[in-house]
Design a protein around this motif. Structure first.
Motif, short mmCIF file in Angstrom:
data_model
loop_
_atom_site.label_atom_id
_atom_site.label_comp_id
_atom_site.label_asym_id
_atom_site.label_seq_id
_atom_site.Cartn_x
_atom_site.Cartn_y
_atom_site.Cartn_z
N LEU A 143 28.24 78.12 25.64
CA LEU A 143 29.33 77.15 25.63
C LEU A 143 27.95 75.58 25.46
CD1 LEU A 143 31.76 76.70 25.61
CD2 LEU A 143 32.29 75.69 28.07
N GLN A 144 27.38 75.07 26.29
CA GLN A 144 26.43 73.55 25.92
C GLN A 144 26.33 74.02 24.47
OE1 GLN A 144 24.18 73.77 29.15
NE2 GLN A 144 25.50 72.31 30.40
N GLU A 145 25.18 75.52 23.92
CA GLU A 145 24.81 75.20 23.37
C GLU A 145 26.30 75.86 22.09
OE1 GLU A 145 21.71 75.37 22.06
OE2 GLU A 145 21.19 74.46 24.41
N LEU A 146 26.73 76.56 21.71
CA LEU A 146 28.07 76.41 20.94
C LEU A 146 28.23 75.80 19.93
CD1 LEU A 146 29.49 78.83 20.25
CD2 LEU A 146 31.53 78.29 21.71
N PRO A 147 28.69 74.03 20.21
CA PRO A 147 28.78 73.39 18.68
C PRO A 147 28.06 73.10 18.71
CG PRO A 147 29.20 72.29 21.39
CD PRO A 147 28.62 73.72 21.52
N GLY A 148 26.50 72.96 18.57
CA GLY A 148 25.65 73.52 17.64
C GLY A 148 25.13 74.97 16.81
N GLN A 149 25.51 75.61 17.63
CA GLN A 149 25.06 77.04 16.64
C GLN A 149 26.03 76.80 15.32
OE1 GLN A 149 23.59 79.59 18.22
NE2 GLN A 149 23.90 79.65 15.62
N LEU A 150 27.32 76.31 15.96
CA LEU A 150 28.69 75.98 14.51
C LEU A 150 28.34 75.24 13.61
CD1 LEU A 150 31.84 75.68 17.33
CD2 LEU A 150 31.53 77.49 15.44
N VAL A 151 27.28 74.70 14.17
CA VAL A 151 27.33 73.47 12.83
C VAL A 151 26.90 74.04 12.10
CG1 VAL A 151 26.09 70.61 12.46
CG2 VAL A 151 28.57 71.03 13.79
N GLY A 152 25.70 74.83 12.53
CA GLY A 152 23.89 74.98 11.78
C GLY A 152 24.26 76.20 10.99
N SER A 153 25.32 77.16 11.41
CA SER A 153 25.10 78.80 11.60
C SER A 153 25.43 79.07 9.69
CB SER A 153 25.78 79.39 11.51
OG SER A 153 25.39 79.63 13.56
N HIS A 154 25.32 79.26 8.52
CA HIS A 154 26.18 79.31 7.58
C HIS A 154 25.18 80.55 6.90
CE1 HIS A 154 27.50 75.26 7.90
NE2 HIS A 154 26.34 74.71 8.14
N SER A 155 24.32 81.51 7.47
CA SER A 155 23.71 82.97 7.50
C SER A 155 25.57 84.31 6.72
CB SER A 155 22.98 83.20 8.62
OG SER A 155 24.11 83.82 9.68
N HIS A 156 24.54 84.98 6.79
CA HIS A 156 25.45 85.72 5.80
C HIS A 156 25.94 86.34 6.91
CE1 HIS A 156 22.95 86.15 1.60
NE2 HIS A 156 24.16 85.59 2.30
N ALA A 157 24.78 86.59 7.87
CA ALA A 157 25.91 87.88 9.10
C ALA A 157 27.25 86.70 9.60
CB ALA A 157 24.77 86.76 10.71
N VAL A 158 26.80 85.21 9.93
CA VAL A 158 28.64 85.22 9.83
C VAL A 158 29.81 85.14 8.79
CG1 VAL A 158 29.47 82.84 10.26
CG2 VAL A 158 27.18 82.81 10.38
N MET A 159 29.34 85.53 7.69
CA MET A 159 30.23 85.96 6.57
C MET A 159 30.85 87.41 7.61
SD MET A 159 29.38 84.60 2.96
CE MET A 159 28.49 83.44 3.30
N ILE A 160 30.20 88.67 7.48
CA ILE A 160 30.06 89.79 8.26
C ILE A 160 30.77 89.80 9.83
CG2 ILE A 160 29.02 91.45 9.41
CD1 ILE A 160 28.59 91.55 6.12
N GLY A 161 30.09 88.87 10.18
CA GLY A 161 31.18 88.59 11.71
C GLY A 161 32.92 88.48 11.67
N VAL A 162 32.91 87.59 10.63
CA VAL A 162 34.13 86.82 10.44
C VAL A 162 35.08 88.00 9.47
CG1 VAL A 162 35.84 85.10 9.13
CG2 VAL A 162 33.70 84.77 10.39
N LEU A 163 34.24 88.60 9.51
CA LEU A 163 35.48 89.56 8.22
C LEU A 163 35.22 91.32 8.65
CD1 LEU A 163 36.37 90.67 5.35
CD2 LEU A 163 33.76 92.10 4.84
N THR A 164 34.79 91.28 10.05
CA THR A 164 34.83 91.92 10.93
C THR A 164 36.61 91.25 11.66
OG1 THR A 164 32.89 93.04 11.14
CG2 THR A 164 33.67 93.70 13.11
N VAL A 165 36.14 91.27 11.97
CA VAL A 165 37.68 89.81 13.52
C VAL A 165 38.79 90.20 12.55
CG1 VAL A 165 37.88 88.73 14.30
CG2 VAL A 165 36.04 88.30 14.09
N ALA A 166 38.30 90.00 10.89
CA ALA A 166 39.38 89.42 9.67
C ALA A 166 40.55 90.97 9.46
CB ALA A 166 39.40 89.16 8.72
N VAL A 167 39.35 91.97 9.59
CA VAL A 167 39.91 93.61 9.67
C VAL A 167 40.32 93.64 11.33
CG1 VAL A 167 39.48 95.95 9.15
CG2 VAL A 167 38.57 93.64 7.61
N LEU A 168 39.82 93.68 11.95
CA LEU A 168 40.51 94.01 13.56
C LEU A 168 42.27 93.34 12.70
CD1 LEU A 168 37.05 93.27 15.83
CD2 LEU A 168 38.65 95.84 15.20
N LEU A 169 42.01 92.12 13.29
CA LEU A 169 43.19 91.38 13.35
C LEU A 169 44.37 91.85 12.61
CD1 LEU A 169 41.77 87.77 13.86
CD2 LEU A 169 42.96 89.65 15.81
#
Length: 760
Positions: A143-169
């Protein structure tokens, strides 16, 4: 062979669910990916064949991820396999000792709080993987590291994870997917989510971390290694895996039993615990994850139409074939896609319907403290903390006592409700001292237990008060008990149990004999009504006042009860319910206008919407009755009510019931196989079935019913016998609700303590 026609397609559905979940749980546990597949294979084949639950599917469970991850970090993977092996042996011993039912003594609030806590930990850990990072060692650190992770994450892995969540929903919201004729209805959401994410990563050529499987499931297998650590720590680890996996499996088995189709036997919990033990023993020996009954796969198994344990066994075989022949395909799956799958699974573990249940039973503190303990301290510590809070609340409730003093024009009333123990003696005496000397005092003891200290305190006060010129009368309902306590004779009284108060809610039920029935002879209807109000004020209002005060600002009914306006149908009597239990909708003929009806009626639709969307009611009951005037009007073709235009228009909503009646000749329905019922009796019963079908014409309600969030029930009151029958949807007929106690009096003869009104 008849079962195999149902079990074979069901096994494919469960297999499609199991593959992505098994890989994702292995990732979350910090174990080799092959361990998840091994656990799925062993859980399906061994637990499915040996266990005692015909329809439950076992495999790696998300509820065990925290324990396994901690064990892997502390002892290493080989030692964790040894712990799993020993936990399986412990489960075998517990199952042989017939203690499975004991595991169910754990409060459901603790179990649901534990699962919710695991869901939070799972979300906080896997969201880092979705964002292209790595999870930390604890939920707080994540939880403490999450804000920094959110600010600095722009890799392709993020897009794949978001795409997976979107299809599930989005998958469950596809138009027409839940209809019976749509093939997509049998495709579980995790499969298309992972497939779409994998194809997207491959098509776009993104370089993201992917699944890495060995050439063979048992490549690199080594004998089990004994964990290095203190003996108490090792024993605690083995017991934690065995108990948590066992309790989760048994609770899952009980839940699936409630949804099993007719003809499928109920679960043998002791055998199921031994089956889980055998599966964990083999899984640990082969290098697999710990195994437990999994609600997601088991629910998919039931909804896909499984009829026997063959479905679970076959699903394990399909996983084995895939692992042996399709390893290169599995290795194309991005790890961030599995992490996205686990994030959604963690959100689903935060089941708000479970929270509503525990709040209704006043166990929300247990739920939230267990959840917080799991997140902040760890799984074992959180569960122990929850069990401790549950035990403290149980003791507190045992000592709960309500003492009220009411001054009247005549005698003073003292009402004592609850458990009268030594813990309550100071409060009891403090309230009794408020009564001035020289009065007549009526003491109503509505207590379920009185210990010796409380009896002596009450008896001494009575003697002392009467010496000062006062008079104390103990409520006659409990007088014999009190007098026997005075003489020291406390053996059970030889008399029939007193009837329960029909007006009390289920959660606040007390015992009381009804008295002071007003004499109705020669009274006008308005006078009789006022006499009833006076009786209510004299004998009932003071008793229900605490209940009504509690309900004054919030209602939490259990059921939406749709029934006829007929004066002979009293829902609270035939369901033994009280204030706050039923949300009642009454109309002529207990009709539910169809969603597509030309004669639109917003009053019924508004009631259903308010009950399900605002009050979160998840059970709707339609109750019909014999000799219904509305159904008689339908049979007569409306000729008797032509001069009543409003009633004539309303009864048009019953035309579907009449058409169904005409299409079902006597002797050809499950309700009347012998053709003995009168036409009116058949129509009254068919009308209940039709109104349940009418409810399903509302699209939003049908989706909730198919998702298992709302349950529909049909009841029928036979006025001639005062019997209530419940609709068996499988057989298409009404069956008698069995009595829980044997008859204590001859038919037609009032039992002991029953007030017989003299109304003429």
């Amino acid at each position: 062979m008849s079962n195999l026609r149902c079990d074979l397609p069901a096994s494919f559905v469960v297999f499609l669910v199991a593959i992505p979940l098994s890989l994702g749980i292995a990732v979350a546990s910090g174990a080799p990916l092959a361990a998840g597949l091994i656990a799925a294979i062993v859980g399906g084949i061994i637990a499915g064949a040996v266990g005692g639950s015909p329809l439950m599917v076992s495999g790696p469970a998300a509820g065990l991820t925290i324990i396994v991850a901690s064990l892997v970090q502390t002892y290493g993977w080989r030692a964790t396999c040894a712990i799993t092996f020993l936990a399986g042996l412990l489960q075998l011993a517990l199952g042989a000792g017939k203690v499975a039912r004991t595991a169910l003594a754990v409060s459901p609030a603790v179990v649901h709080g534990m699962l919710a806590g695991v869901g939070v930990v799972l979300i906080l850990a896997q969201i880092h993987v979705v964002l292209g990072g790595s999870p930390q060692h604890s939920a707080v650190a994540n939880l403490q590291e999450l804000p920094g992770q959110l600010v600095g994450s722009h890799s392709h892995a993020v897009m794949i994870g978001v795409l997976t969540v979107a299809v599930l929903l989005a998958w469950d919201r596809l138009p027409g997917r839940t209809s019976d004729g749509n093939v997509l209805r049998w495709v579980p959401a995790p499969l298309p989510a992972v497939v779409v994410a994998t194809l997207a990563a491959w098509w776009l050529g993104w370089d993201v971390p992917r699944v890495d499987l060995p050439d063979s499931l048992l490549d690199g297998w080594q004998p089990l290694a004994l964990p290095e650590g203190t003996l108490p720590g090792l024993v605690g680890a083995v017991v934690s895996v065995a108990v948590v996996a066992g309790v989760e499996s048994l609770l899952c088995s009980v839940a699936i039993d409630r949804r099993r189709p007719e003809g499928v036997p109920s679960s043998d919990l002791d055998r199921e615990l031994m089956g889980q033990g055998a599966a964990n023993t083999v899984s640990g020996l082969l290098g697999g994850l710990p195994i437990a009954g999994v609600m997601v796969r088991s629910t998919a198994n039931v909804e896909a139409g499984a009829r026997s344990r063959a479905s679970a066994v076959l699903h394990g075989g399909w996983v084995l074939v895939l692992a042996l022949l399709c390893g290169p395909v599995i290795e194309l799956v991005p790890l961030s896609a599995l992490a996205g799958l686990l994030v959604v699974m963690g959100v689903k573990m935060l089941d708000t319907t479970r929270l509503r249940d525990v709040r209704h039973h006043r166990e929300a503190p247990i739920y939230f403290i267990t959840l917080a303990g799991v997140v902040l301290l760890g799984l074992g510590e959180g569960v122990l903390l929850g069990i401790g809070v549950a035990a403290w609340l149980a003791l507190r409730r045992l000592a709960r006592l309500s003492v009220e003093v009411e001054e009247g024009p005549g005698p003073w009333h003292v009402v004592v409700t609850g458990s009268l123990t030594f813990l309550a003696v100071p409060r009891l005496l403090r309230v009794l001292q408020q009564v001035p000397p020289g009065k007549t005092v009526d003491v109503d003891l509505h207590v379920d237990f009185m210990d010796h200290a409380a009896f002596e305190a009450l008896h001494d006060w009575r003697v002392a008060y009467q010496r000062l010129g006062g008079r104390v009368d103990i409520d006659e309902t409990h007088e014999s008990w009190y007098e026997r306590a005075v003489t020291g004779e406390m053996s059970p009284a030889r008399k029939s149990p007193l009837p329960v108060r029909w007006w009390a809610p289920w959660a606040n039920r007390r015992r009381q004999v009804s008295t002071n029935e007003p004499d109705a002879s020669g009274m006008s209807p308005s006078d009789l009504l006022l006499a009833g109000v006076r009786e209510y004020h004299d004998s009932t209002a003071r008793l229900v006042r605490p209940i009504m005060a509690e309900l004054a600002f919030q209602q939490t009914p259990e059921h939406l009860f749709i029934t006829c306006v007929d004066s002979r149908v009293v829902p609270n009597i035939i369901t033994a319910s009280g204030p706050g239990d039923l949300f009642i909708l009454r109309n002529v003929g207990n009709l539910v206008p169809r969603f597509d009806s030309r004669l639109h009626d917003d009053s019924v639709a508004a009631t259903i919407e308010y009950a399900t969307n605002v009050l979160n009611i998840n059970t709707i009951t339609v109750c019909g009755h014999s000799n219904c005037g509305a159904m008689a009007g339908l049979l007569a073709g409306g000729s008797e009510i032509e001069h009543l235009p409003g009633l004539s228009r309303w009864l048009r909503h019953g035309n579907h019931s009449l058409a169904r009646f005409l299409d079902t000749p006597p002797g050809e329905s499950g309700e009347d196989p012998d053709g003995e019922l009168s036409p009116l009796s058949r129509l009254c019963r068919i009308n209940v079935m039709q109104q349940l079908d009418n409810l399903l014409t509302y699209p939003w309600l049908r989706r909730r019913v198919e998702a298992g969030k709302v349950e529909l029930t049909g009841l029928f009151l036979e006025l001639e016998t005062a019997q209530v029958h419940i609709l068996d949807p499988t057989a298409g007929r009404f069956v008698t609700v069995p009595s829980q106690v044997p008859d204590q009096a001859e038919e037609g003869t009032p039992g002991p303590g029953t007030a017989v009104p003299d109304r003429h």
